[in-house]
Every structure is written in C-alpha cells, then in structure tokens.
Write a protein that holds these residues in place. Structure first.
Motif, short mmCIF file in Angstrom:
data_model
loop_
_atom_site.label_atom_id
_atom_site.label_comp_id
_atom_site.label_asym_id
_atom_site.label_seq_id
_atom_site.Cartn_x
_atom_site.Cartn_y
_atom_site.Cartn_z
N THR A 13 4.69 -5.46 3.93
CA THR A 13 5.34 -6.69 4.40
C THR A 13 4.54 -7.92 3.97
N ARG A 15 3.04 -11.33 2.22
CA ARG A 15 3.62 -12.68 2.13
C ARG A 15 4.37 -12.90 0.82
N SER A 37 6.54 -0.48 6.35
CA SER A 37 5.27 -1.01 6.84
C SER A 37 4.44 0.17 7.34
N ARG A 38 3.13 -0.08 7.48
CA ARG A 38 2.30 0.93 8.15
C ARG A 38 2.73 1.08 9.60
N ARG A 42 6.55 -3.46 13.10
CA ARG A 42 6.48 -4.53 12.10
C ARG A 42 7.59 -4.36 11.06
N TYR A 59 4.80 4.28 4.77
CA TYR A 59 5.34 4.03 3.43
C TYR A 59 5.99 5.28 2.85
N ASN A 77 -4.98 -5.12 -3.27
CA ASN A 77 -5.21 -4.64 -4.64
C ASN A 77 -5.70 -3.20 -4.76
N HIS A 80 -2.95 -0.45 -4.98
CA HIS A 80 -1.85 -0.51 -5.96
C HIS A 80 -1.70 0.79 -6.75
N ARG A 166 -8.09 -10.82 0.48
CA ARG A 166 -8.81 -11.22 -0.73
C ARG A 166 -10.32 -11.34 -0.52
N1 LIG Z 1 2.65 -12.54 -8.39
C1 LIG Z 1 2.29 -13.50 -7.56
O1 LIG Z 1 2.59 -14.67 -7.75
C2 LIG Z 1 1.49 -13.13 -6.34
C3 LIG Z 1 1.27 -14.08 -5.34
C4 LIG Z 1 0.60 -13.68 -4.18
C5 LIG Z 1 0.11 -12.39 -4.07
N2 LIG Z 1 0.31 -11.50 -5.08
C6 LIG Z 1 -0.21 -10.12 -4.97
O2 LIG Z 1 0.53 -9.47 -3.95
C7 LIG Z 1 -0.32 -8.59 -3.22
C8 LIG Z 1 -0.21 -8.91 -1.75
O3 LIG Z 1 -0.62 -10.22 -1.53
P1 LIG Z 1 -0.14 -10.98 -0.20
O4 LIG Z 1 -0.71 -12.33 -0.23
O5 LIG Z 1 1.32 -10.83 -0.05
O6 LIG Z 1 -0.94 -10.10 0.87
P2 LIG Z 1 -0.73 -10.00 2.45
O7 LIG Z 1 0.21 -11.05 2.94
O8 LIG Z 1 -2.07 -9.88 3.05
O9 LIG Z 1 0.05 -8.61 2.62
C9 LIG Z 1 -0.46 -7.37 2.26
C10 LIG Z 1 0.39 -6.31 2.97
O10 LIG Z 1 -0.19 -5.04 2.67
C11 LIG Z 1 -0.03 -4.16 3.79
N3 LIG Z 1 -1.34 -3.50 3.99
C12 LIG Z 1 -1.58 -2.19 3.77
N4 LIG Z 1 -2.84 -1.88 4.04
C13 LIG Z 1 -3.44 -3.01 4.44
C14 LIG Z 1 -4.76 -3.31 4.88
N5 LIG Z 1 -5.72 -2.38 4.93
N6 LIG Z 1 -5.01 -4.58 5.23
C15 LIG Z 1 -4.06 -5.54 5.16
N7 LIG Z 1 -2.79 -5.30 4.76
C16 LIG Z 1 -2.48 -4.05 4.40
C17 LIG Z 1 0.42 -5.00 4.98
O11 LIG Z 1 1.75 -4.61 5.26
P3 LIG Z 1 2.07 -3.60 6.47
O12 LIG Z 1 0.94 -3.71 7.44
O13 LIG Z 1 3.35 -4.11 7.01
O14 LIG Z 1 2.19 -2.24 5.89
C18 LIG Z 1 0.40 -6.44 4.48
O15 LIG Z 1 1.52 -7.17 4.90
C19 LIG Z 1 -1.72 -8.76 -3.80
O16 LIG Z 1 -1.97 -7.71 -4.69
C20 LIG Z 1 -1.66 -10.06 -4.57
O17 LIG Z 1 -2.49 -10.04 -5.71
C21 LIG Z 1 0.99 -11.84 -6.19
#
Ligand SMILES: NC(=O)c1ccc[n+]([C@@H]2O[C@H](COP(=O)([O-])OP(=O)(O)OC[C@H]3O[C@@H](n4cnc5c(N)ncnc54)[C@H](OP(=O)(O)O)[C@@H]3O)[C@@H](O)[C@H]2O)c1
Length: 331
Positions: A13, A15, A37-38, A42, A59, A77, A80, A166
């Motif tokens: 889920t 951002r 989601s985990r 959520r 998942y 990351n 992935h 990050r």
């Molecule tokens: N292409 C682009 O423009 C772009 C922009 C921003 C980010 N990204 C990439 O997208 C990915 C996610 O970034 P984001 O900013 O969306 O991250 P985020 O909001 O922190 O979300 C990560 C998601 O991963 C899940 N998750 C699974 N294990 C986790 C853990 N141990 N700790 C935290 N979350 C965990 C969570 O979903 P559940 O808990 O619901 O399972 C969480 O909502 C990254 O790889 C980033 O590089 C790409």
C-alpha cells in the motif's frame, strides 16, 4: 487477460501507488482488481479508499488469485527481487518499482525465471517512457553537441518524513538506491553503455544509510559522468550532456512536464528545444508494459538495462566503502 485488458494487483500500500492507480484507470488496456497488504485491515481500508474491488492479506494471497495477470510491486527496495520472483513463480507479469534489486545477480535470476515462464518484468523508470528522454538521446546521436565528452546529473531533495523506509539499511535505504539510480540510469541511456569503473563517496547519516552521495563513472570510451544525489539538500534534478561542439541541458529529466524546454548551447548560439510530454505521467509506462504483453513490443526498459544500473550502483557503494575506484563487473 480478458478482452485485451491486463488485470492488475498491487503488492503493498505504498504512497507511490497513488501515481500508478490513475495511470491504470486512464487507459483501456488495464483493470485494477485487487490490493494486498501485510495487514488485512490495512488492505481493506486501502481498497475502500481507492475503490479497488478486492483486498488480500498477506501478499501471497494476491499472488494465488487466478484472475490477476500482472502485479505492481511498490515495497521497500530490499523486498523487490524476492517478490518479483514470487510473482513470476505464480505466473504473473511484474512491474516493479526501482531499484528492481540491490544485487545484479538477482536481476540475472529474475531474467532467467521470467524468460522460462514467458512473463514480462519491467522496472519502473517512468522517465524512460517519456518523449523527452528519447529526444535527448536522439539529439546526441544526431551530433547536435558534436562528439560526446561528458555527462553530469543530480537528484536531491530534503527528506522530511520520519520513519521513512529510505533510512533503514535493512530495507535497502539510502539516497543512491532511492534517487541516485535516476542520473546513473539517464547517463547509461545517453552513453549507450554502462560504465566500466566507478568511484563513489558517501555521507552517511545516523541510521547508517548514505544521505548524500557523489560518484564518478568512467565508460569504456573514456567518457566520464558525474552524479550526485541525496536527502539533505534542496529539491533539484537536472542532467547535462557535454560535447565537443555544444552542451545540452535537461532541467527536468526525471519527472518531465507536458511542455519541457531543453537548452542547447553551441559555438553558434543558444537554442531552446521544446518537447511535448504526457499530461498524466505513468500512463505511457503502463501502456508500454501492455504493448509488450499483448503486442510483443520490445520493452522500453529491458532487464539488461536494469541489471547494468544495479551493477553500477552496487559498485558505487563498494567504492565508497573501500575508498578506492571499483571496476563494474560486466554482465
Ligand atoms: N517511480 C517513482 O517515481 C517512485 C516514487 C516513489 C517511490 N518509488 C519506489 O516505490 C517503492 C515504495 O516507495 P513508497 O514511498 O511508496 O514507500 P512507502 O510509502 O513507505 O510504502 C512501502 C509499502 O511497503 C509495504 N511494506 C512491506 N514491508 C515493509 C516494511 N518492512 N516496512 C515498511 N513498509 C513495508 C507497506 O505496505 P503494507 O504494510 O500495506 O504491506 C508499505 O505501504 C520504493 O521502492 C521506491 O523506490 C518510486
């Protein structure tokens, strides 16, 4: 796949989903079926908020669903490669956020499994699908700046969110993996090859991840690129390509707007080159994905390119740790 539509499931889920969801909804070749989601509550809340028909937890339950053709992986990351391989094992096509892996060997594993399964895997470098990136490459290839002599680029921003994935070294945190991948990948695309040797310097923050990073990249042709990235500087992105006869400046290389202006300065004057881009970013990325699956189109971001970027970033990290130049192992 029903009626020429890819049925999508979102793994996580994150951002960034809020950028992919409108892109999938905007295009007739896609249908959003489920989110996972985990955490079950959520997943349910997310599905309700974003009007996604179904929620799964964990998942694996989404990967087991037979009515999902493709998954979008937007996890931290370090997860992935694991979830890309798990999705392939379940017979899904995969669009995985950058970086697709933290080790080039994992990209090799993904490529082998994807080829055996006959499934498409793409890394989410949206800018590669935008016309501006092709325009820059074409101008350089057409000799607009003469012989290619140097590339420079940056992606920095002030990180403000507390508890950001990050900042966690165990989750593949750090600015190089997060945003250094952009100038490194852009340079590789314009150079037409990955670097053969790199030198990197990191400024490490309290959690142990690089919060600023600078790198020099040497290519087989003798070309040098330099990049910097980080979480502790003002928001800025740019690329600059220098040649024997001119310099091309790209003010917004990674999130181009609908109308971008490239600056071309040569001995004989300065020219502004206008490039029309997408009104809705990310649509071209998902449509190019569908074109590979349905039409047999060539991937815009082939896994070989992804592998080379991962190898470059891993070598930059190794260089910063060892405080010496490091050769980038070829594929
Ligand atoms: N292409 C682009 O423009 C772009 C922009 C921003 C980010 N990204 C990439 O997208 C990915 C996610 O970034 P984001 O900013 O969306 O991250 P985020 O909001 O922190 O979300 C990560 C998601 O991963 C899940 N998750 C699974 N294990 C986790 C853990 N141990 N700790 C935290 N979350 C965990 C969570 O979903 P559940 O808990 O619901 O399972 C969480 O909502 C990254 O790889 C980033 O590089 C790409």
């Amino acid at each position: 796949m029903t009626g020429g539509r890819l049925r999508w499931g979102l793994v996580g889920t994150g951002r960034i989903n809020r950028r992919i969801l409108p892109a999938l909804a905007a295009s007739p070749r896609h249908e959003i079926v489920a989110v996972a989601s985990r955490d079950a509550a959520r997943a349910e809340a997310y599905a309700r908020d974003w009007k996604i028909p179904r929620a799964h937890a964990p998942y694996e339950a989404l990967l087991d669903a037979p009515d999902i053709d493709a998954v979008y992986i937007s996890l931290p990351n370090s997860l992935h490669a694991h979830w890309t391989l798990a999705a392939l094992a379940a017979g899904k096509h995969v669009l995985c956020e950058k970086p697709i892996a933290l080790d080039p060997d994992d990209v090799d594993r993904i490529a082998t499994v994807a080829a055996a399964a006959g499934r498409h895997v793409a890394e989410g470098y949206m800018y590669r699908h935008e016309p501006q990136t092709g325009a820059v490459q074409a101008l350089v290839a057409q000799g607009a700046i003469g012989e290619l002599r140097g590339i420079a680029g940056a992606f920095t921003y002030p990180r403000t969110r507390a508890h950001d994935v990050r900042l966690d070294p165990a989750l593949g945190g750090g600015s190089l993996w997060d945003v250094g991948c952009y100038p490194a990948g852009f340079a590789q695309f314009v150079a037409g090859a990955p670097p053969v040797e790199v030198m990197g310097w990191a400024l490490t923050g309290p959690t142990g991840v690089d919060e600023m990073f600078s790198g020099l990249l040497r290519y087989g042709s003798g070309l040098i690129a330099h990049l910097d990235c980080g979480f502790r500087a003002v928001s800025r992105t740019w690329m600059e390509v220098t040649g024997s006869d001119g310099v091309l400046v790209v003010p917004s290389p990674f999130k181009p707007g609908p109308r971008e202006e490239l600056g071309l300065r040569r001995h004989d004057g300065h020219q502004v080159i206008v490039v029309e881009g997408s009104r809705e970013l990310f649509v071209r990325q998902v449509d190019d994905f569908a074109a590979v699956v349905f039409d047999g189109a060539a991937p815009v971001v082939p896994l070989a390119d992804s592998r080379a970027i991962v190898a470059t970033l891993a070598a930059l990290h190794a260089s910063a740790r060892a405080n010496r130049p490091v050769l980038v192992p070829p594929a």
